[in-house]
Design a protein around this motif. Structure first.
Motif, PDB file in Angstrom:
ATOM      1  N   ASP A  30      -2.723  46.253  28.592  1.00 16.99           N
ATOM      2  CA  ASP A  30      -2.904  45.053  27.786  1.00 16.99           C
ATOM      3  C   ASP A  30      -1.696  44.866  26.857  1.00 16.99           C
ATOM      4  O   ASP A  30      -1.809  44.926  25.637  1.00 16.99           O
ATOM      5  CB  ASP A  30      -4.182  45.145  26.967  1.00 16.99           C
ATOM      6  N   ILE A  31      -0.514  44.711  27.412  1.00 13.44           N
ATOM      7  CA  ILE A  31       0.676  44.512  26.606  1.00 13.44           C
ATOM      8  C   ILE A  31       0.866  43.030  26.354  1.00 13.44           C
ATOM      9  O   ILE A  31       0.343  42.179  27.068  1.00 13.44           O
ATOM     10  CB  ILE A  31       1.924  45.103  27.291  1.00 13.44           C
ATOM     11  N   MET A  32       1.639  42.736  25.298  1.00 16.89           N
ATOM     12  CA  MET A  32       1.918  41.344  24.996  1.00 16.89           C
ATOM     13  C   MET A  32       2.708  40.716  26.139  1.00 16.89           C
ATOM     14  O   MET A  32       3.664  41.300  26.655  1.00 16.89           O
ATOM     15  CB  MET A  32       2.716  41.233  23.690  1.00 16.89           C
ATOM     16  N   THR A  33       2.305  39.563  26.554  1.00 17.07           N
ATOM     17  CA  THR A  33       3.021  38.827  27.588  1.00 17.07           C
ATOM     18  C   THR A  33       2.811  37.346  27.334  1.00 17.07           C
ATOM     19  O   THR A  33       1.952  36.962  26.547  1.00 17.07           O
ATOM     20  CB  THR A  33       2.530  39.208  28.998  1.00 17.07           C
ATOM     21  N   GLN A  34       3.575  36.521  27.976  1.00 12.51           N
ATOM     22  CA  GLN A  34       3.408  35.086  27.835  1.00 12.51           C
ATOM     23  C   GLN A  34       2.402  34.583  28.856  1.00 12.51           C
ATOM     24  O   GLN A  34       2.320  35.074  29.987  1.00 12.51           O
ATOM     25  CB  GLN A  34       4.744  34.373  28.022  1.00 12.51           C
ATOM     26  N   PHE A  35       1.652  33.567  28.457  1.00 14.39           N
ATOM     27  CA  PHE A  35       0.662  33.005  29.362  1.00 14.39           C
ATOM     28  C   PHE A  35       1.324  32.465  30.624  1.00 14.39           C
ATOM     29  O   PHE A  35       0.748  32.534  31.711  1.00 14.39           O
ATOM     30  CB  PHE A  35      -0.107  31.878  28.655  1.00 14.39           C
ATOM     31  N   GLU A  36       2.535  31.968  30.476  1.00 11.74           N
ATOM     32  CA  GLU A  36       3.256  31.409  31.622  1.00 11.74           C
ATOM     33  C   GLU A  36       3.449  32.421  32.739  1.00 11.74           C
ATOM     34  O   GLU A  36       3.468  32.077  33.915  1.00 11.74           O
ATOM     35  CB  GLU A  36       4.615  30.883  31.144  1.00 11.74           C
ATOM     36  N   THR A  37       3.587  33.697  32.379  1.00 12.52           N
ATOM     37  CA  THR A  37       3.852  34.735  33.373  1.00 12.52           C
ATOM     38  C   THR A  37       2.716  35.754  33.484  1.00 12.52           C
ATOM     39  O   THR A  37       2.845  36.732  34.228  1.00 12.52           O
ATOM     40  CB  THR A  37       5.153  35.478  33.029  1.00 12.52           C
ATOM     41  N   SER A  38       1.636  35.538  32.753  1.00 13.82           N
ATOM     42  CA  SER A  38       0.522  36.486  32.800  1.00 13.82           C
ATOM     43  C   SER A  38      -0.064  36.533  34.208  1.00 13.82           C
ATOM     44  O   SER A  38      -0.399  35.488  34.782  1.00 13.82           O
ATOM     45  CB  SER A  38      -0.561  36.063  31.801  1.00 13.82           C
ATOM     46  N   PRO A  39      -0.222  37.711  34.792  1.00 17.74           N
ATOM     47  CA  PRO A  39      -0.676  37.785  36.189  1.00 17.74           C
ATOM     48  C   PRO A  39      -2.156  37.447  36.340  1.00 17.74           C
ATOM     49  O   PRO A  39      -2.954  37.657  35.428  1.00 17.74           O
ATOM     50  CB  PRO A  39      -0.416  39.243  36.564  1.00 17.74           C
ATOM     51  N   LYS A  53       5.374  24.563  33.461  1.00 14.70           N
ATOM     52  CA  LYS A  53       6.397  25.602  33.581  1.00 14.70           C
ATOM     53  C   LYS A  53       5.970  26.755  34.486  1.00 14.70           C
ATOM     54  O   LYS A  53       6.804  27.398  35.118  1.00 14.70           O
ATOM     55  CB  LYS A  53       6.766  26.123  32.194  1.00 14.70           C
ATOM     56  N   ARG A  54       4.675  27.033  34.517  1.00 16.08           N
ATOM     57  CA  ARG A  54       4.219  28.135  35.375  1.00 16.08           C
ATOM     58  C   ARG A  54       4.283  27.696  36.836  1.00 16.08           C
ATOM     59  O   ARG A  54       3.726  26.651  37.206  1.00 16.08           O
ATOM     60  CB  ARG A  54       2.795  28.554  35.013  1.00 16.08           C
ATOM     61  N   THR A  55       4.923  28.481  37.660  1.00 19.05           N
ATOM     62  CA  THR A  55       5.047  28.151  39.083  1.00 19.05           C
ATOM     63  C   THR A  55       4.402  29.196  39.987  1.00 19.05           C
ATOM     64  O   THR A  55       4.149  28.925  41.156  1.00 19.05           O
ATOM     65  CB  THR A  55       6.528  28.008  39.464  1.00 19.05           C
ATOM     66  N   HIS A  56       4.123  30.383  39.439  1.00 18.68           N
ATOM     67  CA  HIS A  56       3.589  31.480  40.243  1.00 18.68           C
ATOM     68  C   HIS A  56       2.088  31.615  40.036  1.00 18.68           C
ATOM     69  O   HIS A  56       1.593  31.522  38.915  1.00 18.68           O
ATOM     70  CB  HIS A  56       4.297  32.788  39.857  1.00 18.68           C
ATOM     71  N   GLU A  57       1.354  31.824  41.112  1.00 23.37           N
ATOM     72  CA  GLU A  57      -0.099  32.061  41.061  1.00 23.37           C
ATOM     73  C   GLU A  57      -0.839  30.961  40.305  1.00 23.37           C
ATOM     74  O   GLU A  57      -1.744  31.234  39.508  1.00 23.37           O
ATOM     75  CB  GLU A  57      -0.415  33.418  40.405  1.00 23.37           C
ATOM     76  N   ARG A  58      -0.481  29.727  40.570  1.00 24.28           N
ATOM     77  CA  ARG A  58      -1.202  28.623  39.938  1.00 24.28           C
ATOM     78  C   ARG A  58      -2.545  28.423  40.630  1.00 24.28           C
ATOM     79  O   ARG A  58      -2.697  28.642  41.837  1.00 24.28           O
ATOM     80  CB  ARG A  58      -0.395  27.320  40.011  1.00 24.28           C
ATOM     81  N   ASP A  59      -3.514  27.966  39.845  1.00 26.70           N
ATOM     82  CA  ASP A  59      -4.836  27.682  40.396  1.00 26.70           C
ATOM     83  C   ASP A  59      -4.811  26.427  41.260  1.00 26.70           C
ATOM     84  O   ASP A  59      -4.045  25.490  40.991  1.00 26.70           O
ATOM     85  CB  ASP A  59      -5.838  27.439  39.259  1.00 26.70           C
ATOM     86  N   PRO A  60      -5.675  26.368  42.273  1.00 27.54           N
ATOM     87  CA  PRO A  60      -5.828  25.108  43.010  1.00 27.54           C
ATOM     88  C   PRO A  60      -6.495  24.058  42.129  1.00 27.54           C
ATOM     89  O   PRO A  60      -7.267  24.382  41.230  1.00 27.54           O
ATOM     90  CB  PRO A  60      -6.734  25.494  44.180  1.00 27.54           C
ATOM     91  N   GLU A  61      -6.165  22.802  42.376  1.00 26.52           N
ATOM     92  CA  GLU A  61      -6.769  21.710  41.615  1.00 26.52           C
ATOM     93  C   GLU A  61      -8.247  21.573  41.979  1.00 26.52           C
ATOM     94  O   GLU A  61      -8.665  21.892  43.095  1.00 26.52           O
ATOM     95  CB  GLU A  61      -6.039  20.398  41.909  1.00 26.52           C
ATOM     96  N   SER A  62      -9.027  21.076  41.040  1.00 26.99           N
ATOM     97  CA  SER A  62     -10.457  20.890  41.276  1.00 26.99           C
ATOM     98  C   SER A  62     -10.702  19.643  42.122  1.00 26.99           C
ATOM     99  O   SER A  62     -10.111  18.585  41.872  1.00 26.99           O
ATOM    100  CB  SER A  62     -11.204  20.763  39.952  1.00 26.99           C
ATOM    101  N   GLY A  63     -11.579  19.770  43.104  1.00 32.03           N
ATOM    102  CA  GLY A  63     -11.912  18.650  43.972  1.00 32.03           C
ATOM    103  C   GLY A  63     -13.240  18.005  43.595  1.00 32.03           C
ATOM    104  O   GLY A  63     -13.838  18.303  42.559  1.00 32.03           O
ATOM    105  N   LYS A  64     -13.697  17.135  44.480  1.00 30.45           N
ATOM    106  CA  LYS A  64     -14.898  16.337  44.219  1.00 30.45           C
ATOM    107  C   LYS A  64     -16.146  17.199  44.065  1.00 30.45           C
ATOM    108  O   LYS A  64     -17.033  16.885  43.259  1.00 30.45           O
ATOM    109  CB  LYS A  64     -15.097  15.321  45.336  1.00 30.45           C
ATOM    110  N   GLU A  65     -16.227  18.278  44.818  1.00 29.33           N
ATOM    111  CA  GLU A  65     -17.414  19.142  44.731  1.00 29.33           C
ATOM    112  C   GLU A  65     -17.563  19.710  43.319  1.00 29.33           C
ATOM    113  O   GLU A  65     -18.665  19.779  42.776  1.00 29.33           O
ATOM    114  CB  GLU A  65     -17.308  20.273  45.750  1.00 29.33           C
ATOM    115  N   ILE A  66     -16.432  20.086  42.723  1.00 27.32           N
ATOM    116  CA  ILE A  66     -16.455  20.623  41.364  1.00 27.32           C
ATOM    117  C   ILE A  66     -16.741  19.518  40.357  1.00 27.32           C
ATOM    118  O   ILE A  66     -17.592  19.659  39.471  1.00 27.32           O
ATOM    119  CB  ILE A  66     -15.123  21.323  41.040  1.00 27.32           C
ATOM    120  N   SER A  67     -16.028  18.397  40.471  1.00 24.93           N
ATOM    121  CA  SER A  67     -16.194  17.320  39.483  1.00 24.93           C
ATOM    122  C   SER A  67     -17.600  16.731  39.522  1.00 24.93           C
ATOM    123  O   SER A  67     -18.172  16.417  38.474  1.00 24.93           O
ATOM    124  CB  SER A  67     -15.151  16.220  39.703  1.00 24.93           C
ATOM    125  N   ASP A  68     -18.180  16.595  40.709  1.00 25.54           N
ATOM    126  CA  ASP A  68     -19.541  16.047  40.812  1.00 25.54           C
ATOM    127  C   ASP A  68     -20.550  16.961  40.128  1.00 25.54           C
ATOM    128  O   ASP A  68     -21.429  16.496  39.379  1.00 25.54           O
ATOM    129  CB  ASP A  68     -19.933  15.841  42.278  1.00 25.54           C
TER     130      ASP A  68
END
Length: 280
Positions: A3-12, A182-197
């Motif tokens: 649990d070391i300090m890291t930036q959210f942009e690069t947090s795994p 700014k984050r390009t690595h391990e980004r989450d997939p966007e939410s689709g209709k099933e989630i929004s509904d």
């Protein structure tokens, strides 16, 4: 993984399988030795919907955990259509990490979930920060506001959705969008209709339940910080005043010339307010 300090942009991205059998995706950063701050996300939001400026600032003095609840982003399971089930799922995730007593930061729908978790009493909740949220039976204009925002064909739908029309607010919105990209690595997939509904149904049900007389809020004894935008059209600021009056230990802050994304418009001030509240 330490649990070391890291930036959210690069947090795994990390993963844990909870007692409900769901594999939850999460990111954990910051300073160990304090009650973890668990962040509960807005309608259709994922881990990458959080403002790195907010998360990084909060992580200077504590452990911060962001995660995708069941059925959202990189997590498994199905998206519930009730706030209560979302709370149950969040409790399962927290239990799987064996976090002990936690603080909760709930934004919008996440604020509903935080209220439900605190009132249920199934896990140890120390303090709550609720932003842009509403009580059971509160006023909501979710579908109307989302539809109007998409109709504007803005460069990013979050600009009309989370910020006012003033140039000051829109400039803050553009800065927020840039930070989040700014984050390009391990980004989450966007939410689709099933989630929004499913999540829209949960929000509408929560706000349509006007029979409780704020009984749930009255069961919450934990210190609570309520933050709201002065011109929030999705969940009007009147909701914040209702919550403040019904709760036994709440503090209310309203930010000027701000809409649903007030925390993203004022990331430094918001983080400082939350930090002061949690340390008090």
């Amino acid at each position: 993984m330490t649990d070391i300090m890291t930036q959210f942009e690069t947090s795994p991205n990390r993963y844990v399988v909870a007692s409900d059998g769901v594999k939850y995706a999460y990111r954990k950063l910051g300073k160990a030795g304090t009650p973890p701050l668990v962040c509960l996300q807005h309608f259709t939001g994922t881990m990458d919907s959080w403002d790195p400026a907010v998360i990084d600032a909060l992580a200077q003095n504590r452990t911060v955990v962001v995660f995708d609840n069941a059925g959202v982003g990189a997590s498994g399971g199905q998206t519930p259509d009730s706030v209560e089930q979302m709370a149950i799922d969040a409790e399962a995730f927290i239990g799987a990490l064996d976090l002990g007593p936690v603080d909760l930061l709930g934004f919008s729908l996440g604020g509903f979930i935080a209220q439900a978790m605190a009132a249920r009493g199934k896990i140890a909740v120390r303090k709550i920060a609720s932003v842009g949220s509403a009580p059971q039976g509160g006023e909501e204009h979710l579908l109307e506001v989302v539809t109007a925002a998409f109709a504007q064909n803005a460069a990013d739908v979050r600009l009309p959705l989370f910020f006012t029309a003033s140039e000051r607010s829109q400039a803050a919105g553009r800065a927020f969008v840039a930070r989040g990209a700014k984050r390009t690595h391990e980004r989450d997939p966007e939410s689709g209709k099933e989630i929004s509904d499913a999540q829209a149904k949960a929000i509408i049900r929560w706000c349509a339940d006007k029979t409780t007389g704020h009984a749930l809020l009255k069961r919450i004894a934990q210190p609570t910080l309520i933050v709201h935008g002065s011109d929030d059209t999705m969940f009007p600021v009147s909701n914040a005043f209702e919550m403040f009056k019904a709760m036994s230990n709440a503090t209310l802050i309203v930010y000027p010339d701000s809409a649903h994304g007030a925390l993203f418009q004022y990331p430094e001030m918001f983080s400082a307010h939350v930090d002061l509240f949690l340390n008090a």
